[in-house]
Design an enzyme around this catalytic site. Structure first.
Site, short mmCIF file in Angstrom:
data_model
loop_
_atom_site.label_atom_id
_atom_site.label_comp_id
_atom_site.label_asym_id
_atom_site.label_seq_id
_atom_site.Cartn_x
_atom_site.Cartn_y
_atom_site.Cartn_z
N SER A 238 -4.45 -17.54 -39.48
CA SER A 238 -3.66 -18.78 -40.07
C SER A 238 -5.34 -20.32 -39.39
O SER A 238 -5.47 -20.92 -40.76
CB SER A 238 -2.58 -19.63 -39.66
OG SER A 238 -3.33 -21.30 -38.81
N LYS A 239 -5.91 -20.10 -38.62
CA LYS A 239 -6.60 -21.04 -38.59
C LYS A 239 -8.00 -20.47 -39.38
O LYS A 239 -8.69 -21.60 -40.27
CB LYS A 239 -6.71 -20.92 -36.87
CG LYS A 239 -6.72 -21.42 -36.07
CD LYS A 239 -7.14 -21.20 -34.33
CE LYS A 239 -6.65 -22.16 -33.52
NZ LYS A 239 -5.27 -21.17 -33.01
N ILE A 240 -7.42 -19.46 -39.93
CA ILE A 240 -8.82 -19.12 -40.59
C ILE A 240 -8.81 -19.02 -42.45
O ILE A 240 -9.29 -19.45 -43.16
CB ILE A 240 -8.99 -17.05 -40.55
CG1 ILE A 240 -9.63 -17.26 -39.48
CG2 ILE A 240 -9.44 -17.04 -41.82
CD1 ILE A 240 -9.63 -15.12 -39.48
#
Length: 559
Positions: A238-240
């Site tokens: 999700s950070k990506i």
DNA sequence: AGGCTGTACTG
DNA sequence: CAGTAC
DNA sequence: GCCT
DNA sequence: GGTTG
DNA sequence: CAACC
């Protein structure tokens, strides 16, 4: 007329028959038909002078060994043979008193002192390992156990690439393309952030994710694609996603004053994540302040770390490592001509510059830690006498006495007044120290001036720095002869390589350590059974790893 | 839910 | 035992 | 953090 | 003949 | 030190 009491019996009395009391008993033995021997004959009765036995266990081993009057070979045989039984000399006196052979059971004694770890017999052949025999020598993974062969293969291929690029990377790497730079930079920051905070496993998580991405040579374009890589889970994916959309991760690029401080403190030997975090969260901004606020955090170890803060942040040119070795070799020859010391660590892996100097000290055929420890002690003393050793980082009792003045000078400089009390340990299994070559030996003046942590001005008073020669971190590790292979693997590394091997061992129900490869008997109270500890190649082969020379152990992630 | 390499030294 | 280091 |  | 176990 | 490369 009966036969004399000891007819046909041979006796071996340890550690020596010199003492008058023992001499007296020897006469009695011979008067009663027994004979003395100085090596192992069939059915020799082995007796230990009672002064060295307490509750059936050897005590005062230091004295015991200094009084040892037989050859080293015999000691070696005695410790390594599990079958042998030892008894207190008082058994003999009792027999004479009662004029009959008494039951020896109450007089039993063990030769090994404290030995809460593993006493191993050096010449034992590996226990039968039919259950997993397929790994041997055929350099092929066994199919039966591996459901994740594919992943493993993918990973190891990737790692071969990675390690090769690491080796070439030392100079320039414009050939390498980095399609996911934004991602790897962010993950690297997160990794550092959590490592600094002492959140080891979260940090490890980010590090492994980072390595997954680095060894994935296509640009990542979706959360899905990221999720499919090993070691990338929902959170990182999700950070990506966020980074792909916004170009960066919110709240990550601000240079954090606190993180800088953590870095600053943790660069000091002996100051780790917990201590640094405590200082920082209480508003401490320099070592000097920390010393005032938390004097008890400043053990002599840390004080030495402070004194050599800058020296120890500097990498060591490969050639200088060899100079250190030469110096130690020379001193070692005078201590014991058959003992050996070899370079391990990043030097053995072929590195051009090393963070520290790792060495292993052993003596062919010698498995007795006490003997090795004596050699190490004498070596250290010589090196200290040459003014090569500038500070110790760990000590046993004897060396504690030798270094006491040095340590007290240091603690006094820091404003403490209690005097140093050395620990009780008798044997040294390793010795870590700061060593400085005589200034005329100076090798290349480091023309590649690296970016290195410097002490804040207000912290520089405790420090000692010298433009000509640096004080270097040197580690000497003792190795039993029978464990040399396991020790070499451990001390050659790198870290990820060791972790890989040890994980593979656990997966097979084994345990790998610097002592050897064992079949673990965690629950059952039995001691772990030795599989292999001498042969570096066989350990790796048993673990399903194709033998690779040290230069190829420079891996990232798992194999 | 629990592991994540495994061991030695300091205080 | 926690903390640090290898 | 991720993996089993 | 130096390296490795 | 002995076996190996």
């Amino acid at each position: 007329m009966k036969c004399p009491l000891f007819t046909g019996l041979s006796f071996l009395i340890l550690p020596s028959i010199e003492p008058p009391r023992v001499q007296f008993i020897v006469k009695l033995i011979e008067a009663n038909g027994g004979s003395m021997v100085d090596s192992l004959i069939n059915d020799t009765v082995i007796l230990i002078n009672d002064t060295f036995v307490e509750s059936h266990t050897l005590r005062k081993s230091e004295l015991f060994h200094s009084e040892w009057s037989y050859d080293e070979e015999l000691w070696y045989k005695l410790v390594s043979n599990e079958q042998l039984e030892f008894f207190k000399l008082s058994w003999l006196s009792e027999c004479l008193k009662h004029q009959k052979l008494l039951d020896k059971a109450d007089f039993r004694a063990r030769l090994m002192e404290e030995d809460n770890g593993n006493s191993n017999s050096p010449h034992v052949d590996a226990i039968s390992i039919e259950t997993q025999s397929s790994a041997e020598d055929t350099e092929v993974e066994d199919q039966t156990l591996d459901f994740d062969v594919q992943t493993e293969l993918l990973k190891s291929d990737a790692n071969v690439m990675a390690s090769q690029s690491v080796i070439e990377d030392t100079s320039e790497s414009k050939s390498t393309v980095k399609p996911n730079l934004a991602l790897t930079r962010a993950l690297e920051q997160l990794f550092k952030k959590y490592r600094l905070q002492g959140d080891t496993y979260r940090a490890r998580g980010y590090q492994l994710a980072l390595q997954s991405i680095e060894s994935h040579d296509k640009a990542i374009t979706s959360e899905q694609e990221a999720l499919s890589l090993p070691n990338i889970g929902p959170s990182i994916a999700s950070k990506i996603q966020t980074i792909l959309k916004l170009g960066s991760l919110p709240g990550l690029n601000e240079a954090d004053k606190n993180e800088e401080l953590l870095d600053y403190f943790m660069a000091c030997h002996g100051v780790g994540a917990q201590t640094a975090r405590k200082w920082v969260s209480n508003g401490i901004t320099s070592l000097t302040e920390a010393l005032k606020a938390y004097p008890s955090d400043f053990t002599w170890n840390v004080l030495f770390g402070w004194r050599f803060y800058e020296d120890w942040s500097v990498k060591i040119p490969r050639e200088e490592c060899a100079d250190h070795l030469a110096l130690m070799e020379k001193a070692l020859r005078d201590v014991d001509s058959s003992a050996r010391i070899v370079l391990t660590g990043s030097y053995r892996r072929g590195a051009a510059t090393c963070g520290d100097i790792d060495t292993v000290l052993y003596k062919p055929g010698c498995d007795d830690i006490w003997t090795l420890s004596q050699i190490l002690e004498k070596l250290v003393l010589r090196l200290k006498g040459m003014n090569y050793i500038r500070c110790p980082l760990n000590l046993n009792h004897a060396l504690g006495q030798e270094f006491k003045p040095m340590i007290e000078t240091l603690t006094h400089a820091a404003g403490f007044h209690e005097s140093y009390v050395s620990g009780p340990k008798e044997v040294l299994k390793k010795f870590y120290f700061g060593g400085k070559l005589p200034s005329n030996t100076t090798h290349g003046l480091s023309k590649t001036e690296q970016q290195v942590p410097r002490l804040k001005f207000e912290d520089s008073l405790m420090s000692e720095s010298d433009q000509n020669t640096h004080c270097r971190r040197v580690d000497i590790l003792l190795s039993r002869w029978s464990q040399l292979g396991a020790v070499m693997i451990y001390f050659t590394g790198n870290d990820d390589f060791n972790k890989s091997l040890r994980i593979r061992a656990t997966k097979r129900g084994w345990k790998l350590s610097n002592n050897g490869l064992y079949q673990s008997n965690a629950n059952t109270e039995k001691k772990d059974l030795l599989i292999e500890s001498f042969d570096e190649r066989r350990i790796m082969s048993l673990l399903g790893v194709v033998w690779c020379p040290p230069e190829e152990r420079n891996i990232k992630g798992y194999i």
